[in-house]
Design an enzyme around this catalytic site. Structure first.
Site, PDB file in Angstrom:
ATOM      1  N   PRO A  33       0.776  -1.120  -0.106  1.00 16.35           N
ATOM      2  CA  PRO A  33      -0.001  -0.110   0.052  1.00 16.35           C
ATOM      3  C   PRO A  33       0.924   1.198   0.008  1.00 16.35           C
ATOM      4  O   PRO A  33       1.608   1.457   0.800  1.00 16.35           O
ATOM      5  CB  PRO A  33      -0.854   0.097   1.375  1.00 16.35           C
ATOM      6  N   GLN A 113      -6.336  -1.011   2.695  1.00 16.01           N
ATOM      7  CA  GLN A 113      -6.010  -0.740   3.914  1.00 16.01           C
ATOM      8  C   GLN A 113      -6.755   0.561   4.427  1.00 16.01           C
ATOM      9  O   GLN A 113      -6.938   1.501   3.441  1.00 16.01           O
ATOM     10  CB  GLN A 113      -4.245  -0.338   3.680  1.00 16.01           C
ATOM     11  N   ALA A 189       0.266   1.574  12.148  1.00 16.09           N
ATOM     12  CA  ALA A 189       1.572   1.418  11.842  1.00 16.09           C
ATOM     13  C   ALA A 189       1.860   2.786  11.550  1.00 16.09           C
ATOM     14  O   ALA A 189       1.010   3.878  11.731  1.00 16.09           O
ATOM     15  CB  ALA A 189       2.177   0.715  10.768  1.00 16.09           C
ATOM     16  N   TYR A 192       0.066   6.774  12.904  1.00 13.60           N
ATOM     17  CA  TYR A 192      -1.291   6.890  12.800  1.00 13.60           C
ATOM     18  C   TYR A 192      -1.972   6.540  14.170  1.00 13.60           C
ATOM     19  O   TYR A 192      -1.432   5.885  14.975  1.00 13.60           O
ATOM     20  CB  TYR A 192      -1.766   6.361  11.553  1.00 13.60           C
TER      21      TYR A 192
END
Length: 396
Positions: A33, A113, A189, A192
């Site tokens: 992503p 994602q 991760a 965030y």
């Protein structure tokens, strides 16, 4: 554009099949992503996947291959960057359905994602309000719009705020399935929102969501379990970055704390246990180069032997597949797989510049070099996005 020469890898472990959830993958090359900021802005700040995104993902689809689409906003006020798509409005669901149709037409699989950016979101994205986080600790520096983070400290989330965001994640996952995605990857991760609860230099709460590592893991684990209940755990993955420094993340004991989180994931009941965990290699950083990142880890972290392997071994006990991302190329991808340190390898930058990356790696076709200056904003937007060449026999 310059090229690098590769030898054929079609007989390597990179091209052996593997089952992820209920999906039979034909190879172990995953499109990572990558935020590209090419969504089309409609009224009310709603960013919708348009024709360019349909083409972009369709070009990178391969039979039996897995793609993880870019980080996508779960709600209107979850966003932190311009041009990032969402999955909360009907127009976004419809736009993404065109993307998944293009991928499925080529026999590929695609996960979405999903994220909430938390304190990484500037007030200009929030109608002037302060962003949400685990605490009132701002990030260092300034947001992309130039506003000082310290000038607008984040608002510590209440219990009701947390429950609302859990439901936003659940609804986003349901919307993703409606849009034709084969599953979702929960973004926990890179500094965030969910990771803002994990790091003890950010989360200094004294309630059930703070203090001990057990409490700091509660919010991300609640999201995993709630989404699994909604769409099935075989369609759920989660991204973690134990060695991340991005956005002022400075946990005091990364190995210990993320090992605990992995133990919790690995021992969840089957109906809540995710199909995979996607981790970022220690050498990767959004700002530092590989050597600078490793050097900084060696200086600033207590642990020695900095590696993802301890987490991999814990997750293996629960039958959870492991995806590794961060600075992979032809030389280091195959050894990583053959060592047993991962199940699948994610490529980001090389996939940006090589839509047919699996074929090129299989057949030893030279790779096109990526252009960092076109990763995000470009004029026109197709530059560095949908204009990278596909290899043809005539070009050989």
């Amino acid at each position: 554009m310059s090229a690098l020469n590769f030898t054929p890898l079609k007989d390597s472990k990179l091209f052996t099949p593997i089952k992820l959830g209920n999906y039979e993958l034909h190879h172990r090359i995953v499109q990572a992503p990558c935020t590209r900021m090419r969504a089309v802005k409609e009224s009310g700040g709603v960013n919708v996947p348009g024709d360019l995104m349909v083409k972009y993902y369709g070009l990178r689809a391969s039979k039996g291959g897995l793609q993880i689409a870019e980080a996508t906003d779960i709600a209107r006020y979850a966003s932190g960057y311009p041009g990032v798509p969402g999955i909360y409005a009907p127009a976004q669901v419809a736009g993404w359905k065109r993307v998944t149709d293009a991928v499925h037409a080529k026999g590929g699989y695609i996960f979405l994602q999903i994220w909430h950016t938390g304190r990484a979101s500037p007030p200009s994205f929030l109608d002037g309000n302060s962003p949400l986080s685990s605490s009132n600790h701002p990030m260092d520096g300034a947001w992309g719009d130039g506003t000082s983070c310290a000038s607008h400290p984040p608002k510590p989330m209440t219990g009701d705020d947390i429950q609302q965001v859990v439901q936003d994640f659940v609804q986003a996952a349901k919307n993703a399935i409606q849009a034709g995605f084969d599953g979702v990857e929960i973004h926990s991760a890179n500094g965030y929102l969910l990771e803002q609860f994990l790091h003890d230099n950010i989360n200094d709460r004294t309630d059930e969501y703070g203090g001990s590592i057990q409490n700091r893991c509660k919010f991300p684990l609640d999201v995993v379990k709630s989404i699994s209940d909604a769409i099935g755990s075989d369609k759920v993955g989660i991204r973690l970055s134990p060695w991340n420094y991005f956005q002022s993340t400075r946990d005091s004991s990364r190995l210990e704390h993320w090992s605990y989180l992995c133990e919790q994931l690995a021992t969840l009941p089957a109906n809540h246990r995710p199909a995979y965990v996607h981790m970022v290699e220690p050498r990767f950083d959004e700002v530092l180069d590989e050597k600078q990142k490793i050097d900084s880890l060696a200086i600033n972290d207590k642990e020695t032997g900095i590696s993802l392997l301890p987490f991999r071994k814990i997750l293996q006990k629960g039958g959870i597949l492991f995806l590794s991302t961060g600075c992979f190329d032809r030389e280091n991808a195959v050894p990583k797989l053959e060592s047993g340190a991962t199940d699948l390898v994610c490529f980001g930058r090389w996939f940006i510049a090589n839509p047919d990356l699996p074929k090129k790696l299989a057949d030893g076709i030279p790779l096109t070099k990526y252009d960092r200056s076109t990763f995000y904003f470009t004029v026109p937007p197709e530059k560095g996005y949908t204009d990278y060449p596909i290899h043809t026999a005539e070009a050989a």
